[in-house]
Enzyme design. Sequence first.
Site, mmCIF file in Angstrom:
data_model
loop_
_atom_site.group_PDB
_atom_site.id
_atom_site.type_symbol
_atom_site.label_atom_id
_atom_site.label_comp_id
_atom_site.label_asym_id
_atom_site.label_seq_id
_atom_site.Cartn_x
_atom_site.Cartn_y
_atom_site.Cartn_z
ATOM 1 N N ALA A 43 1.584 24.906 -44.936
ATOM 2 C CA ALA A 43 2.984 24.489 -44.967
ATOM 3 C C ALA A 43 3.295 24.094 -46.400
ATOM 4 O O ALA A 43 2.397 23.698 -47.147
ATOM 5 C CB ALA A 43 3.168 23.298 -44.042
ATOM 6 N N GLY B 258 -1.070 25.200 -42.167
ATOM 7 C CA GLY B 258 -0.065 25.965 -41.422
ATOM 8 C C GLY B 258 -0.317 27.464 -41.452
ATOM 9 O O GLY B 258 0.115 28.193 -40.549
ATOM 10 N N GLU C 47 -2.860 28.019 -38.810
ATOM 11 C CA GLU C 47 -2.163 27.769 -37.538
ATOM 12 C C GLU C 47 -1.266 28.953 -37.174
ATOM 13 O O GLU C 47 -1.155 29.337 -36.011
ATOM 14 C CB GLU C 47 -1.355 26.464 -37.628
ATOM 15 C CG GLU C 47 -2.264 25.232 -37.689
ATOM 16 C CD GLU C 47 -1.500 23.950 -37.973
ATOM 17 O OE1 GLU C 47 -0.833 23.876 -39.033
ATOM 18 O OE2 GLU C 47 -1.568 23.018 -37.154
ATOM 19 N N GLU D 140 -5.677 19.461 -43.640
ATOM 20 C CA GLU D 140 -4.646 18.415 -43.557
ATOM 21 C C GLU D 140 -5.168 17.004 -43.761
ATOM 22 O O GLU D 140 -4.502 16.179 -44.395
ATOM 23 C CB GLU D 140 -3.901 18.507 -42.210
ATOM 24 C CG GLU D 140 -2.891 19.635 -42.127
ATOM 25 C CD GLU D 140 -3.490 20.964 -41.669
ATOM 26 O OE1 GLU D 140 -4.735 21.095 -41.666
ATOM 27 O OE2 GLU D 140 -2.713 21.861 -41.317
HETATM 28 N N1 COA Z 1 2.442 24.125 -50.503
HETATM 29 C C1 COA Z 1 3.180 24.259 -51.630
HETATM 30 N N2 COA Z 1 2.762 24.925 -52.710
HETATM 31 C C2 COA Z 1 1.539 25.473 -52.662
HETATM 32 C C3 COA Z 1 0.705 25.362 -51.536
HETATM 33 C C4 COA Z 1 1.222 24.658 -50.408
HETATM 34 N N3 COA Z 1 0.516 24.528 -49.282
HETATM 35 N N4 COA Z 1 -0.451 26.026 -51.790
HETATM 36 C C5 COA Z 1 -0.346 26.501 -53.030
HETATM 37 N N5 COA Z 1 0.839 26.183 -53.569
HETATM 38 C C6 COA Z 1 1.370 26.521 -54.892
HETATM 39 C C7 COA Z 1 0.762 25.659 -55.986
HETATM 40 O O1 COA Z 1 1.448 24.428 -56.093
HETATM 41 C C8 COA Z 1 0.968 26.549 -57.195
HETATM 42 O O2 COA Z 1 2.315 26.465 -57.597
HETATM 43 P P1 COA Z 1 2.688 26.368 -59.179
HETATM 44 O O3 COA Z 1 2.121 27.633 -59.784
HETATM 45 O O4 COA Z 1 4.178 26.319 -59.186
HETATM 46 O O5 COA Z 1 2.007 25.144 -59.672
HETATM 47 C C9 COA Z 1 0.741 27.951 -56.636
HETATM 48 O O6 COA Z 1 0.955 27.850 -55.226
HETATM 49 C C10 COA Z 1 -0.641 28.498 -56.860
HETATM 50 O O7 COA Z 1 -1.582 27.574 -56.334
HETATM 51 P P2 COA Z 1 -2.836 26.992 -57.153
HETATM 52 O O8 COA Z 1 -3.239 25.695 -56.540
HETATM 53 O O9 COA Z 1 -2.532 26.969 -58.618
HETATM 54 O O10 COA Z 1 -3.935 28.123 -56.874
HETATM 55 P P3 COA Z 1 -5.502 27.946 -56.902
HETATM 56 O O11 COA Z 1 -6.081 29.304 -56.831
HETATM 57 O O12 COA Z 1 -5.933 27.058 -58.010
HETATM 58 O O13 COA Z 1 -5.877 27.151 -55.516
HETATM 59 C C11 COA Z 1 -5.693 26.717 -53.151
HETATM 60 C C12 COA Z 1 -5.649 27.769 -54.282
HETATM 61 C C13 COA Z 1 -5.285 27.401 -51.876
HETATM 62 C C14 COA Z 1 -7.131 26.181 -53.017
HETATM 63 C C15 COA Z 1 -4.740 25.546 -53.501
HETATM 64 O O14 COA Z 1 -3.466 26.100 -53.839
HETATM 65 C C16 COA Z 1 -4.536 24.555 -52.382
HETATM 66 O O15 COA Z 1 -5.412 23.758 -52.125
HETATM 67 N N6 COA Z 1 -3.360 24.609 -51.699
HETATM 68 C C17 COA Z 1 -3.010 23.677 -50.691
HETATM 69 C C18 COA Z 1 -3.732 24.002 -49.420
HETATM 70 C C19 COA Z 1 -3.397 23.002 -48.329
HETATM 71 O O16 COA Z 1 -3.719 21.832 -48.422
HETATM 72 N N7 COA Z 1 -2.729 23.485 -47.286
HETATM 73 C C20 COA Z 1 -2.398 22.697 -46.160
HETATM 74 C C21 COA Z 1 -1.012 22.192 -46.248
HETATM 75 S S1 COA Z 1 -0.626 21.238 -44.805
#
Ligand code: COA
Length: 250
Positions: free
Chosen positions: A66, A112, A115, A135
Amino acid sequence: MIFENILVQKTAALAQITINRPKKLNALNKATIYELHKAFDVLESDLNIKAIILTGSGEKAFVAGADISEFAHFTAEEGATLAREGQEILFNFIENLATPVIAAINGFALGGGLELAMACHFRIASENAKMGLPEVSLGVIPGYGGTQRLPQLVGKGKAMEMIMTAGMISAEDAKNCGLVNHVTTQEELMLLAEKIASKILRNSPVAISAAIVAVNANFEDGVNGFDTEINAFGDCFGTEDFREGTNRFS
Ligand code: COA
């Protein structure tokens, strides 16, 4: 259909929905959730469409969760509304769709995103895919059905471990625990999804819809799945597909 956050393609009886926010790793913001609802709704009422593949754009992510930026400042009440509306509009909606939906997980499927994949009727993944429910690392729990569907698919103990550790599992691990049915290379993911869909397309859409209702009944509180199966089985007898399908044997 023209959308801002998703792409919808149709090839004969098969439709593909691609979540298309690659710069945000296809994170599910509110607008995307509404667009997905609309696309699934329209495709379900399109009698030419007999199967749907759901995937993410880019090589990195199916859906990375999400959109955290949208709910980071929410109150408890707003959080509950977010989960309730999301479940109704999208996750339960897909699970109960009459048209079969295959999730083709092409990268991160987190929170999400996992999910969403779990709400689809079944899942396949590419070798690079990583799946998890992170989460609790954000101080919240899965709110789009993850605490219910993950144990259904992988068993309670494995689900508890995945949720409590907030860790990610590989595509191979996901296959071993029943979260995905098949794993293939990134290049062949869509080909495999289409190959499986082509087998579905050969069968009766009416019977497949009835099977979805009957299988889902097993997981509904207060519903006797065997009774649902008996009724759905009986309903099939009145259909043209049944007459056609049984004709060559009678
Ligand atoms: N919500 C909003 N933005 C998100 C996102 C999310 N769940 N997941 C990734 N993004 C965005 C990042 O903020 C970043 O945006 P920016 O370039 O404007 O800063 C972009 O997507 C790329 O992500 P980034 O973190 O730089 O890539 P990465 O390869 O270093 O890491 C992940 C990849 C998936 C490990 C990392 O993005 C992450 O942990 N995301 C969140 C996952 C999460 O907790 N999901 C559950 C949400 S309830």
